[in-house]
Design an enzyme around this catalytic site. Structure first.
Site, PDB file in Angstrom:
ATOM      1  N   ASP A 101       0.867  -1.169   0.000  1.00 49.55           N
ATOM      2  CA  ASP A 101       0.000   0.000   0.000  1.00 49.55           C
ATOM      3  C   ASP A 101       0.915   1.233   0.000  1.00 49.55           C
ATOM      4  OD1 ASP A 101      -2.495   1.375   0.351  1.00 49.55           O
ATOM      5  OD2 ASP A 101      -2.201   1.401   2.510  1.00 49.55           O
ATOM      6  N   LYS A 129      -1.080  -1.627  -4.679  1.00 48.55           N
ATOM      7  CA  LYS A 129      -1.921  -0.416  -4.714  1.00 48.55           C
ATOM      8  C   LYS A 129      -0.997   0.774  -4.967  1.00 48.55           C
ATOM      9  CE  LYS A 129      -5.647  -0.473  -1.484  1.00 48.55           C
ATOM     10  NZ  LYS A 129      -6.130  -0.076  -0.143  1.00 48.55           N
ATOM     11  N   VAL A 151      -9.808  -3.362   0.674  1.00 44.36           N
ATOM     12  CA  VAL A 151     -10.197  -4.714   0.301  1.00 44.36           C
ATOM     13  C   VAL A 151      -9.991  -5.668   1.470  1.00 44.36           C
ATOM     14  CG1 VAL A 151      -9.735  -4.342  -2.147  1.00 44.36           C
ATOM     15  CG2 VAL A 151      -7.895  -5.184  -0.659  1.00 44.36           C
ATOM     16  N   ARG A 163     -10.425 -12.460   7.042  1.00 44.32           N
ATOM     17  CA  ARG A 163      -9.217 -13.063   6.476  1.00 44.32           C
ATOM     18  C   ARG A 163      -9.496 -14.419   5.843  1.00 44.32           C
ATOM     19  NH1 ARG A 163      -4.831 -10.001   8.310  1.00 44.32           N
ATOM     20  NH2 ARG A 163      -4.917  -9.222  10.428  1.00 44.32           N
TER      21      ARG A 163
HETATM   22  P1  IMP Z   1       1.851  -0.539   3.744  1.00 47.67           P
HETATM   23  O1  IMP Z   1       1.020   0.722   3.793  1.00 47.67           O
HETATM   24  O2  IMP Z   1       2.371  -0.802   2.357  1.00 47.67           O
HETATM   25  O3  IMP Z   1       2.938  -0.491   4.783  1.00 47.67           O
HETATM   26  O4  IMP Z   1       0.875  -1.732   4.083  1.00 47.67           O
HETATM   27  C1  IMP Z   1       0.766  -2.214   5.369  1.00 47.67           C
HETATM   28  C2  IMP Z   1      -0.303  -3.211   5.571  1.00 47.67           C
HETATM   29  O5  IMP Z   1      -1.545  -2.528   5.557  1.00 47.67           O
HETATM   30  C3  IMP Z   1      -0.489  -4.341   4.584  1.00 47.67           C
HETATM   31  O6  IMP Z   1       0.389  -5.414   4.763  1.00 47.67           O
HETATM   32  C4  IMP Z   1      -1.900  -4.750   4.927  1.00 47.67           C
HETATM   33  O7  IMP Z   1      -1.901  -5.635   6.018  1.00 47.67           O
HETATM   34  C5  IMP Z   1      -2.542  -3.446   5.309  1.00 47.67           C
HETATM   35  N1  IMP Z   1      -3.410  -2.937   4.221  1.00 47.67           N
HETATM   36  C6  IMP Z   1      -3.172  -1.949   3.347  1.00 47.67           C
HETATM   37  N2  IMP Z   1      -4.210  -1.770   2.500  1.00 47.67           N
HETATM   38  C7  IMP Z   1      -5.131  -2.696   2.866  1.00 47.67           C
HETATM   39  C8  IMP Z   1      -6.455  -3.041   2.378  1.00 47.67           C
HETATM   40  O8  IMP Z   1      -7.005  -2.475   1.408  1.00 47.67           O
HETATM   41  N3  IMP Z   1      -7.086  -4.051   3.040  1.00 47.67           N
HETATM   42  C9  IMP Z   1      -6.538  -4.701   4.101  1.00 47.67           C
HETATM   43  N4  IMP Z   1      -5.316  -4.436   4.577  1.00 47.67           N
HETATM   44  C10 IMP Z   1      -4.627  -3.433   3.968  1.00 47.67           C
END
Ligand code: IMP
Ligand code: MG
Length: 176
Positions: A101, A129, A151, A163
């Site tokens: 994300d 994303k 999502v 999950r």
């Molecule tokens: P980051 O923002 O790339 O560090 O993502 C961290 C974590 O946020 C991911 O591993 C997911 O567990 C969670 N995450 C981010 N976007 C979503 C989503 O749309 N649904 C569920 N979990 C999310």
């Protein structure tokens, strides 16, 4: 108010087909080198379990835990890591994540695994994303690109739930 997963974005069948393709590519790319797959708990656990069974190579499996705190708006995105004793020294590491994300989790994991002696670290995520990216990382292997919607399913949660859904769907908040 309550949350509902209202729309299937990626069906069980579509995910299975894509995971098979990713596994085949990874098998070609890592042939002949020591490989460790690091699944990221909790969200990446389902994807990781399916992915490793599509990699036709000797694989060491390990899990790491990552959680963000300070909210998604924190300037550098604060990520708490627990490597759970992962022994990655002398191995090429493939991180199996549910979603990239902002990228803060992936960036933190990458530098920590390299600091622990991994020969290389690549990122494999089920979902990417890119519109939300803030850290300077990109997926080396990505199942599907998703727009900026929240999502859940196939390992991904909303407030700790969903999950176990076999598909990935969009979360909608509804008035009761
Ligand atoms: P980051 O923002 O790339 O560090 O993502 C961290 C974590 O946020 C991911 O591993 C997911 O567990 C969670 N995450 C981010 N976007 C979503 C989503 O749309 N649904 C569920 N979990 C999310
Ligand atoms: Mg996660």
């Amino acid at each position: 108010m309550h949350a509902e997963v209202t729309k299937v974005l990626f069906s069980e069948e579509r995910i299975a087909a894509r995971v098979k393709e990713l596994g085949a590519r990874i098998t070609e790319d890592y042939r002949g080198v020591p490989l460790a797959v690091a699944g990221v708990l909790c969200g990446g656990s389902v994807f990781c379990a399916d992915l490793i069974r599509r990699i036709d190579l000797p694989v060491a499996l390990t899990f790491v835990r990552a959680s963000s705190y300070g909210g998604g708006t924190a300037p550098q995105g604060r990520v708490k890591l627990d490597l759970l004793g992962a022994d990655v020294a002398g191995r090429h590491v493939l991180v199996a994540e549910d979603i990239i994300d902002t990228g803060f989790t992936a960036a933190a994991l990458k530098s920590e695994l390299l600091a622990r002696g991994a020969l290389s670290v690549k990122l494999c995520c089920l979902l990417d994303k890119p519109s939300r990216r803030r850290a300077d990382v990109s997926a080396d292997y990505a199942g599907f690109t998703v727009p900026d919607v929240f999502v859940a399913g196939y390992g991904l949660d909303y407030d700790g739930m969903y999950r176990n859904l076999p598909y990935v769907g969009a979360v909608e908040i509804k008035e009761d």
